[in-house]
Scaffold this motif. Structure first.
Motif, mmCIF file in Angstrom:
data_model
loop_
_atom_site.group_PDB
_atom_site.id
_atom_site.type_symbol
_atom_site.label_atom_id
_atom_site.label_comp_id
_atom_site.label_asym_id
_atom_site.label_seq_id
_atom_site.Cartn_x
_atom_site.Cartn_y
_atom_site.Cartn_z
ATOM 1 N N THR A 78 0.847 -1.192 0.000
ATOM 2 C CA THR A 78 0.000 0.000 0.000
ATOM 3 C C THR A 78 0.885 1.245 0.000
ATOM 4 O O THR A 78 2.109 1.160 0.149
ATOM 5 C CB THR A 78 -0.901 0.039 1.249
ATOM 6 N N PHE A 79 0.253 2.399 -0.145
ATOM 7 C CA PHE A 79 0.980 3.666 -0.060
ATOM 8 C C PHE A 79 0.025 4.748 0.426
ATOM 9 O O PHE A 79 -1.197 4.540 0.496
ATOM 10 C CB PHE A 79 1.594 4.047 -1.411
ATOM 11 N N ILE A 80 0.580 5.877 0.769
ATOM 12 C CA ILE A 80 -0.223 6.992 1.264
ATOM 13 C C ILE A 80 -0.285 8.087 0.208
ATOM 14 O O ILE A 80 0.743 8.534 -0.311
ATOM 15 C CB ILE A 80 0.371 7.570 2.567
ATOM 16 N N GLU A 81 -1.508 8.517 -0.109
ATOM 17 C CA GLU A 81 -1.717 9.624 -1.049
ATOM 18 C C GLU A 81 -2.728 10.584 -0.444
ATOM 19 O O GLU A 81 -3.838 10.166 -0.070
ATOM 20 C CB GLU A 81 -2.209 9.108 -2.405
ATOM 21 N N ASN A 82 -2.361 11.844 -0.350
ATOM 22 C CA ASN A 82 -3.231 12.869 0.239
ATOM 23 C C ASN A 82 -3.713 12.466 1.628
ATOM 24 O O ASN A 82 -4.887 12.673 1.993
ATOM 25 C CB ASN A 82 -4.430 13.147 -0.680
ATOM 26 N N GLY A 83 -2.811 11.842 2.370
ATOM 27 C CA GLY A 83 -3.137 11.466 3.737
ATOM 28 C C GLY A 83 -3.958 10.206 3.887
ATOM 29 O O GLY A 83 -4.300 9.811 5.005
ATOM 30 N N LYS A 84 -4.286 9.566 2.765
ATOM 31 C CA LYS A 84 -5.104 8.353 2.819
ATOM 32 C C LYS A 84 -4.311 7.136 2.335
ATOM 33 O O LYS A 84 -3.495 7.236 1.419
ATOM 34 C CB LYS A 84 -6.362 8.522 1.956
ATOM 35 N N LYS A 85 -4.602 6.009 2.951
ATOM 36 C CA LYS A 85 -3.955 4.756 2.559
ATOM 37 C C LYS A 85 -4.625 4.195 1.312
ATOM 38 O O LYS A 85 -5.853 4.070 1.258
ATOM 39 C CB LYS A 85 -4.052 3.751 3.709
ATOM 40 N N VAL A 86 -3.823 3.870 0.316
ATOM 41 C CA VAL A 86 -4.344 3.336 -0.944
ATOM 42 C C VAL A 86 -3.897 1.885 -1.095
ATOM 43 O O VAL A 86 -2.711 1.575 -0.976
ATOM 44 C CB VAL A 86 -3.850 4.161 -2.156
#
Length: 346
Positions: A78-86
């Protein structure tokens, strides 16, 4: 009062998120990046949420839409984008070499439960080792060149007499377990053998000395889903060099003719062999099988020999598979969608 409840499958409401995994640890890392960009462009806009993931050694990162990068958490991919976990729903693997073409990445994705575009661990490991693959398929009646296996440190066992008795001259020296086009040499005499072995051992600890096959070189793509089997038109490879080496493959020193110029009966035989090999391996997604065909215009005298199998073929605009898809009158975006959705169909 009665209410009609409309039940809509979740995937029709929420788009799947797909990782296009490219890069890898081989000398074709940058070529793989071009394939990743090609696949990204081939998908129909709006079908999926697409991200390009570049992996090399310990550095795994995803490219974000704003041009920045975010690290991949290897614990769950997973990764974090705009503060959200994707999280990813699916992985389209387009690594040429380790770890995407030898089963390592597939094993990791199996462990964390993410479906992917290639065959499974066993098939990837098998097809990655050319010597093992050839000997395995020989048991099913597939014709291949004679070969000698050489492990690093055993170069002294390679003698002029052994080569003459087993494979003859000229012959090819190539890494046996590597997805790269580097390290391949055409050897015409034993005097050239030490240098050729050294070159191959720079890429792999296991090297194969393979007999020269005379004839037309072709490459044929295939994919199967639960609904269909699609054998693509073969591409004839006419190299300006002595063989289809790295410069021919990536620097334009080759003529590629799709469909290949051979008798219709021979083309049909090749297609049947391609389909049979796919089933023998229980392959998944798009694979490409290379052959050398002697007497391709004379069905009664044609001899078809398999050269190698590529389970993560190049996917730039000019690569064989997109060429063949176009020649078949298909849309590459539709093909990719079929391959993705096949993993989710029951």
């Amino acid at each position: 009062m009665f209410f009609l409840r409309l039940i809509v499958p979740l995937h029709t409401i929420m788009k799947r998120t797909i990782a296009i995994i490219c890069g890898g640890d081989s000398s074709e890392h940058d070529v793989s990046l071009r394939s990743g960009a090609g696949i990204y462009s081939f998908f129909h806009e709006g079908d999926y949420n697409l991200y390009i993931v570049d992996i090399k050694k310990g550095d795994w990162h995803v490219k974000l839409s704003d041009g920045t990068q975010a690290p991949i958490d290897k614990n769950d991919f997973t990764f974090i984008e705009n503060g959200k976990k994707v999280s990813f729903d699916y992985a389209y693997i387009t690594i040429h070499g380790t770890p995407g073409e030898n089963g390592q990445l597939q094993g990791y994705l199996d462990l964390i439960g993410i479906p992917y575009s290639t065959s499974g661990v066993l098939v990837e490991a098998l097809t990655f080792d050319k010597f093992v693959l050839n000997n395995y398929l020989k048991g099913f009646g597939v014709s291949v060149a004679d070969s000698i296996l050489v492990r690093k440190g055993e170069e002294g066992a390679v003698t002029d007499e052994r080569i003459k008795e087993t494979v003859g001259y000229p012959c090819f020296v190539k890494p046996a377990a590597d997805g790269s086009s580097f390290g391949v040499s055409k050897v015409k005499s034993f005097a050239d053998m030490p240098k050729a072995l050294e070159l191959s051992f720079n890429q792999s600890d296991v090297v194969m000395i393979e007999g020269f096959l005379e004839g037309m070189e072709i490459s044929q793509g295939i994919y199967k889903t639960k609904q269909k089997s699609v054998v693509l038109p073969a591409t004839e490879v006419v190299s300006e060099n002595e063989f289809f080496d790295y410069d021919a493959k990536y620097n334009g020193q080759v003529q590629e003719i799709t469909p290949a110029r051979m008798a219709p009966e021979v083309a049909e035989r090749v297609a049947k062999i391609t389909s049979a090999i796919y089933d023998i391996l229980h392959a998944n997604g798009i694979i490409r099988i290379d052959y050398i065909i002697k007497n391709p215009y004379t069905p009664a005298e044609a001899k078809i020999r398999m050269l190698e199998i590529n389970t993560t073929p190049g996917m730039t605009q000019t690569s064989f598979i997109p060429q063949q898809v176009r020649a078949a009158g298909l849309d590459i975006g539709d093909v990719l969608k079929e391959i993705v959705e096949n993993q989710f169909e029951r």
